[in-house]
Design a protein around this motif. Structure first.
Motif, PDB file in Angstrom:
ATOM      1  N   PRO A 189      12.921   1.695  11.627  1.00 14.85           N
ATOM      2  CA  PRO A 189      12.057   2.913  11.996  1.00 14.85           C
ATOM      3  C   PRO A 189      10.560   2.615  12.308  1.00 14.85           C
ATOM      4  CG  PRO A 189      13.419   3.283   9.896  1.00 14.85           C
ATOM      5  CD  PRO A 189      13.417   1.681  10.428  1.00 14.85           C
ATOM      6  N   ILE A 190       9.860   3.366  13.048  1.00 17.12           N
ATOM      7  CA  ILE A 190       8.572   3.178  13.633  1.00 17.12           C
ATOM      8  C   ILE A 190       7.560   3.088  12.182  1.00 17.12           C
ATOM      9  CG2 ILE A 190       7.997   5.407  13.812  1.00 17.12           C
ATOM     10  CD1 ILE A 190       6.251   4.321  16.634  1.00 17.12           C
ATOM     11  N   ASP A 191       7.795   3.909  11.143  1.00 17.75           N
ATOM     12  CA  ASP A 191       6.973   4.176  10.192  1.00 17.75           C
ATOM     13  C   ASP A 191       7.365   2.491   9.486  1.00 17.75           C
ATOM     14  OD1 ASP A 191       9.519   4.792   9.396  1.00 17.75           O
ATOM     15  OD2 ASP A 191       8.683   5.770   7.365  1.00 17.75           O
ATOM     16  N   THR A 192       8.341   1.979   9.275  1.00 17.92           N
ATOM     17  CA  THR A 192       8.546   0.665   8.807  1.00 17.92           C
ATOM     18  C   THR A 192       7.900  -0.351   9.439  1.00 17.92           C
ATOM     19  OG1 THR A 192      10.524   1.489   7.864  1.00 17.92           O
ATOM     20  CG2 THR A 192      10.431  -0.905   7.864  1.00 17.92           C
ATOM     21  N   ARG A 193       8.104  -0.275  10.762  1.00 16.35           N
ATOM     22  CA  ARG A 193       7.532  -1.401  11.547  1.00 16.35           C
ATOM     23  C   ARG A 193       6.001  -1.237  11.708  1.00 16.35           C
ATOM     24  NH1 ARG A 193       8.141  -0.898  17.032  1.00 16.35           N
ATOM     25  NH2 ARG A 193       9.141   1.265  16.891  1.00 16.35           N
ATOM     26  N   THR A 194       5.470  -0.158  11.518  1.00 15.59           N
ATOM     27  CA  THR A 194       3.937   0.097  11.365  1.00 15.59           C
ATOM     28  C   THR A 194       3.502  -0.453   9.848  1.00 15.59           C
ATOM     29  OG1 THR A 194       3.923   2.111  12.754  1.00 15.59           O
ATOM     30  CG2 THR A 194       1.936   1.531  11.177  1.00 15.59           C
ATOM     31  N   ASP A 219       8.141  -8.617  -2.076  1.00 14.15           N
ATOM     32  CA  ASP A 219       8.755  -7.057  -2.757  1.00 14.15           C
ATOM     33  C   ASP A 219       8.400  -5.488  -1.804  1.00 14.15           C
ATOM     34  OD1 ASP A 219       9.586  -8.421  -4.793  1.00 14.15           O
ATOM     35  OD2 ASP A 219       7.791  -8.088  -6.210  1.00 14.15           O
ATOM     36  N   THR A 220       7.142  -5.753  -0.902  1.00 16.04           N
ATOM     37  CA  THR A 220       6.679  -4.544  -0.308  1.00 16.04           C
ATOM     38  C   THR A 220       7.737  -4.338   0.907  1.00 16.04           C
ATOM     39  OG1 THR A 220       4.637  -4.638  -0.846  1.00 16.04           O
ATOM     40  CG2 THR A 220       5.037  -3.472   1.041  1.00 16.04           C
ATOM     41  N   ALA A 221       7.974  -5.791   1.602  1.00 17.33           N
ATOM     42  CA  ALA A 221       8.852  -5.699   2.707  1.00 17.33           C
ATOM     43  C   ALA A 221      10.378  -5.471   2.343  1.00 17.33           C
ATOM     44  CB  ALA A 221       8.920  -7.120   3.145  1.00 17.33           C
ATOM     45  N   ASP A 222      10.666  -5.928   1.372  1.00 19.02           N
ATOM     46  CA  ASP A 222      12.286  -5.731   0.727  1.00 19.02           C
ATOM     47  C   ASP A 222      12.257  -4.018   0.696  1.00 19.02           C
ATOM     48  OD1 ASP A 222      14.602  -6.760   0.354  1.00 19.02           O
ATOM     49  OD2 ASP A 222      14.361  -6.472  -2.025  1.00 19.02           O
ATOM     50  N   LYS A 223      11.454  -3.448  -0.404  1.00 17.24           N
ATOM     51  CA  LYS A 223      11.525  -2.328  -0.504  1.00 17.24           C
ATOM     52  C   LYS A 223      11.356  -1.266   0.733  1.00 17.24           C
ATOM     53  CE  LYS A 223       9.583  -2.338  -5.145  1.00 17.24           C
ATOM     54  NZ  LYS A 223       8.612  -2.297  -5.979  1.00 17.24           N
ATOM     55  N   ALA A 224      10.718  -1.727   1.918  1.00 17.75           N
ATOM     56  CA  ALA A 224      10.500  -1.116   3.137  1.00 17.75           C
ATOM     57  C   ALA A 224      11.797  -1.236   3.936  1.00 17.75           C
ATOM     58  CB  ALA A 224       9.411  -1.529   4.010  1.00 17.75           C
ATOM     59  N   GLY A 225      12.588  -2.248   3.563  1.00 22.03           N
ATOM     60  CA  GLY A 225      14.013  -2.337   4.258  1.00 22.03           C
ATOM     61  C   GLY A 225      13.778  -3.363   5.215  1.00 22.03           C
ATOM     62  N   ALA A 256      14.376  -7.055   5.881  1.00 20.81           N
ATOM     63  CA  ALA A 256      14.858  -8.088   5.438  1.00 20.81           C
ATOM     64  C   ALA A 256      14.060  -9.416   6.078  1.00 20.81           C
ATOM     65  CB  ALA A 256      16.201  -8.103   5.235  1.00 20.81           C
ATOM     66  N   ASP A 257      13.837  -9.298   7.306  1.00 19.19           N
ATOM     67  CA  ASP A 257      13.397 -10.357   8.058  1.00 19.19           C
ATOM     68  C   ASP A 257      12.109 -10.830   7.641  1.00 19.19           C
ATOM     69  OD1 ASP A 257      15.837 -10.679   9.456  1.00 19.19           O
ATOM     70  OD2 ASP A 257      15.270  -9.632  11.113  1.00 19.19           O
ATOM     71  N   THR A 258      11.196  -9.769   7.508  1.00 20.39           N
ATOM     72  CA  THR A 258       9.755  -9.826   7.069  1.00 20.39           C
ATOM     73  C   THR A 258      10.004 -10.352   5.768  1.00 20.39           C
ATOM     74  OG1 THR A 258       8.854  -8.399   8.773  1.00 20.39           O
ATOM     75  CG2 THR A 258       7.738  -9.045   6.739  1.00 20.39           C
ATOM     76  N   ALA A 259      10.625  -9.828   4.728  1.00 18.62           N
ATOM     77  CA  ALA A 259      10.773 -10.407   3.453  1.00 18.62           C
ATOM     78  C   ALA A 259      11.272 -11.795   3.348  1.00 18.62           C
ATOM     79  CB  ALA A 259      11.709  -9.582   2.572  1.00 18.62           C
ATOM     80  N   ASP A 260      11.992 -12.052   4.347  1.00 17.44           N
ATOM     81  CA  ASP A 260      12.876 -13.714   4.328  1.00 17.44           C
ATOM     82  C   ASP A 260      11.583 -14.329   4.718  1.00 17.44           C
ATOM     83  OD1 ASP A 260      14.970 -15.703   4.471  1.00 17.44           O
ATOM     84  OD2 ASP A 260      14.526 -15.540   6.485  1.00 17.44           O
ATOM     85  N   LEU A 261      10.793 -13.996   5.939  1.00 16.64           N
ATOM     86  CA  LEU A 261       9.885 -14.808   6.294  1.00 16.64           C
ATOM     87  C   LEU A 261       8.610 -15.220   5.284  1.00 16.64           C
ATOM     88  CD1 LEU A 261       7.893 -16.288   8.518  1.00 16.64           C
ATOM     89  CD2 LEU A 261       7.101 -14.128   9.229  1.00 16.64           C
ATOM     90  N   LEU A 262       8.213 -14.201   4.641  1.00 15.29           N
ATOM     91  CA  LEU A 262       7.218 -14.319   3.333  1.00 15.29           C
ATOM     92  C   LEU A 262       7.948 -15.169   2.231  1.00 15.29           C
ATOM     93  CD1 LEU A 262       5.772 -10.522   3.216  1.00 15.29           C
ATOM     94  CD2 LEU A 262       4.822 -12.995   4.467  1.00 15.29           C
TER      95      LEU A 262
END
Length: 158
Positions: A9-14, A124-130, A132-138
């Motif tokens: 979703p755009i809000d997640t991407r933002t 944690d922030t990326a994971d909670k936002a849904g 997973a790829d950004t969470a994995d990168l971090l």
């Protein structure tokens, strides 16, 4: 935002683009502070630390590239100039009144430790936002920062 077929979703991407740009600023700053240490270290362990700091800086440079590319993949704009990083970095400035190896190691341990903690919060922030790829990168970056922090801290332990 740029158009993308990524299905977040755009809000997640933002939110993730903002998060990634924060880490881009921190990582670029830490890269340059590590290079500053590499250029200016002196003392009995000069050569060993000179090489170590250069290797750690290379890790941060690669990480900055991956972070910036992820922000653009999500339809964002990577804010990665030196001035942008300086304005947004959460990493404290490296002291300019030090030159011994131990002083540089202590200063970098403090900064790398802060960066490591920020990365875990970002995961944690990326994971909670849904995202997973950004969470994995971090997470990947966090593992390397923790290892590099260990290498630095080993120089201060008896």
């Amino acid at each position: 935002m740029f158009e993308t077929a990524i299905d977040l979703p755009i809000d997640t991407r933002t939110a993730m683009i903002a998060l990634l740009n924060q880490f881009l600023a921190d990582t670029a700053d830490l890269y340059l502070q590590t290079k500053q240490s590499h250029w200016n270290v002196k003392g009995i362990n000069f050569y060993q630390l000179h090489l170590l700091f250069d290797e750690l800086a290379e890790h941060r440079e690669d990480e900055a590239d991956n972070i910036a590319e992820r922000a653009v993949e999500l339809g964002g704009y990577a804010t990665g100039t030196v001035r942008m990083a300086a304005a947004d970095s959460r990493v404290p400035e490296l002291p300019t009144d030090i030159d011994t190896g131990a002083d540089y190691v202590r200063a970098l341990v403090e900064r790398y430790g802060m960066h490591a903690a920020n990365l875990r919060a970002g995961i944690d922030t990326a994971d909670k936002a849904g995202d997973a790829d950004t969470a994995d990168l971090l997470t990947e970056i966090s593992r390397q920062v923790d290892k590099d922090l260990w290498f630095l801290q080993a120089h201060l332990q008896a």
